[in-house]
Design a protein around this motif. Structure first.
Motif, PDB file in Angstrom:
ATOM      1  N   ARG A  27       0.836  -1.195   0.000  1.00  0.00           N
ATOM      2  CA  ARG A  27       0.000   0.000   0.000  1.00  0.00           C
ATOM      3  C   ARG A  27       0.873   1.248   0.000  1.00  0.00           C
ATOM      4  NH1 ARG A  27      -2.091   3.965   3.258  1.00  0.00           N
ATOM      5  NH2 ARG A  27      -0.980   3.300   5.125  1.00  0.00           N
ATOM      6  N   TRP A  29       1.510   5.226   0.816  1.00  0.00           N
ATOM      7  CA  TRP A  29       0.989   6.245   1.705  1.00  0.00           C
ATOM      8  C   TRP A  29       0.021   7.110   0.919  1.00  0.00           C
ATOM      9  CZ3 TRP A  29       6.616   6.234   3.110  1.00  0.00           C
ATOM     10  CH2 TRP A  29       6.814   5.570   4.327  1.00  0.00           C
ATOM     11  N   SER A  30      -1.078   7.466   1.528  1.00  0.00           N
ATOM     12  CA  SER A  30      -2.076   8.274   0.837  1.00  0.00           C
ATOM     13  C   SER A  30      -1.569   9.711   0.694  1.00  0.00           C
ATOM     14  CB  SER A  30      -3.392   8.270   1.615  1.00  0.00           C
ATOM     15  OG  SER A  30      -3.254   9.013   2.818  1.00  0.00           O
ATOM     16  N   ASP A  32      -3.213  12.257   1.566  1.00  0.00           N
ATOM     17  CA  ASP A  32      -3.548  12.941   2.816  1.00  0.00           C
ATOM     18  C   ASP A  32      -2.445  12.750   3.857  1.00  0.00           C
ATOM     19  OD1 ASP A  32      -5.907  14.161   2.104  1.00  0.00           O
ATOM     20  OD2 ASP A  32      -7.177  12.495   2.747  1.00  0.00           O
ATOM     21  N   GLU A  33      -1.923  11.523   3.944  1.00  0.00           N
ATOM     22  CA  GLU A  33      -0.834  11.260   4.893  1.00  0.00           C
ATOM     23  C   GLU A  33       0.402  12.079   4.531  1.00  0.00           C
ATOM     24  OE1 GLU A  33      -1.500   6.691   6.403  1.00  0.00           O
ATOM     25  OE2 GLU A  33      -0.911   6.983   4.310  1.00  0.00           O
TER      26      GLU A  33
END
Length: 270
Positions: A27, A29-30, A32-33
């Protein structure tokens, strides 16, 4: 030359509390993160009124800021993700004319992923681009000047060629005088942009412009991607120009790693 990117599921993180920890396997990191990790200080918001200038650059292990004149060969897909995040947070992207020519700069675009965050921060849909040039040797018919979502600014000095200033203005480009000589002065660049409400500032170089900001003592933060590559040759470093009498000391603010790339963030001490 500019840097950008983000770590994927194989990455690790260290540094300040705002930095995201390593995500689950597979995954990314988004955004937003990453936006939280790279947020500007509260003092750089309109209520704070203080300009904050950060630079985003990439360097090979042997100190090259480019290969064959461009940063892309030493960058990565992950690097470009942070590049997009930093642009998504900025009020203005400050770039030298030579970098505009070499990298084929286009207008900054609005991104849905940052729309709500920018609106809440009182920002427009995309950052403005501010081009720094003494000679104004630029093609004003390019989309950067003719079709930007946010009007492109041109920063120069009071003694810039009058005919080129006239051509820029005829093309609808706002010319900002930020120096008494032929070129713009680093501290004046920061102040002129801040006076227009553009306090969250991001420079993507090139090396000569970054060197001027460093020498003038106005760079607050450096986001540096260390690329696991060796180039040899005589490529430029991330900052050029005259050396400083005393090296400026910066402190590590955060560190991300992915696939051997190190995404570092340093802030000026004091």
């Amino acid at each position: 030359m500019p840097a950008g990117g983000a770590a994927t599921g194989t990455g690790t993180a260290a540094g300040t509390a705002g930095v995201p920890g390593a995500p689950a396997e597979g995954r990314e990191w988004s955004l937003d993160e990453l936006a939280e990790a790279y947020a500007y200080p509260a003092t750089a918001a309109p209520a704070g009124g203080a300009a904050w200038l950060r630079a985003n650059m990439v360097s090979s292990l042997d100190g090259a800021a480019q290969h064959d004149g461009r940063s892309q060969p030493i960058s990565s897909a992950a690097d470009m993700r942070i590049f997009g995040t930093l642009r998504g947070l900025a009020d203005v992207v400050v770039v030298g004319a030579e970098t505009v020519r070499l990298e084929g700069y286009r207008p900054a675009r609005a991104r849905d992923a940052f729309a709500a965050r920018r609106a809440a921060a009182g920002q427009g849909p995309a950052p403005a681009v501010a081009v720094v040039s003494a000679s104004l040797d630029l093609d004003f018919s390019l989309p950067l000047f003719t079709a930007p979502l946010v009007p492109t600014l041109l920063l120069t000095g009071a003694a810039a060629p009058a005919d080129r200033v006239g051509r820029a203005r005829e093309a609808g480009v706002e010319v900002v005088v930020a120096g008494d000589g032929a070129g713009a002065e680093p501290a004046r660049i920061v102040a002129e942009l801040a006076a227009r409400g553009l306090t969250r500032q991001l420079t993507e170089g090139g090396p000569r412009l970054l060197g001027q900001f460093v020498a003038a003592g106005v760079l607050d933060e450096l986001c540096l991607t260390v690329s696991p590559t060796l180039t040899a040759g005589d490529a430029q470093r991330i900052a050029g120009g005259p050396s400083m009498a005393v090296p400026a000391r910066f402190a590590l603010a955060s560190l991300l790693e992915e696939d051997g790339f190190l995404f570092t963030r340093y802030r000026r001490k004091g």
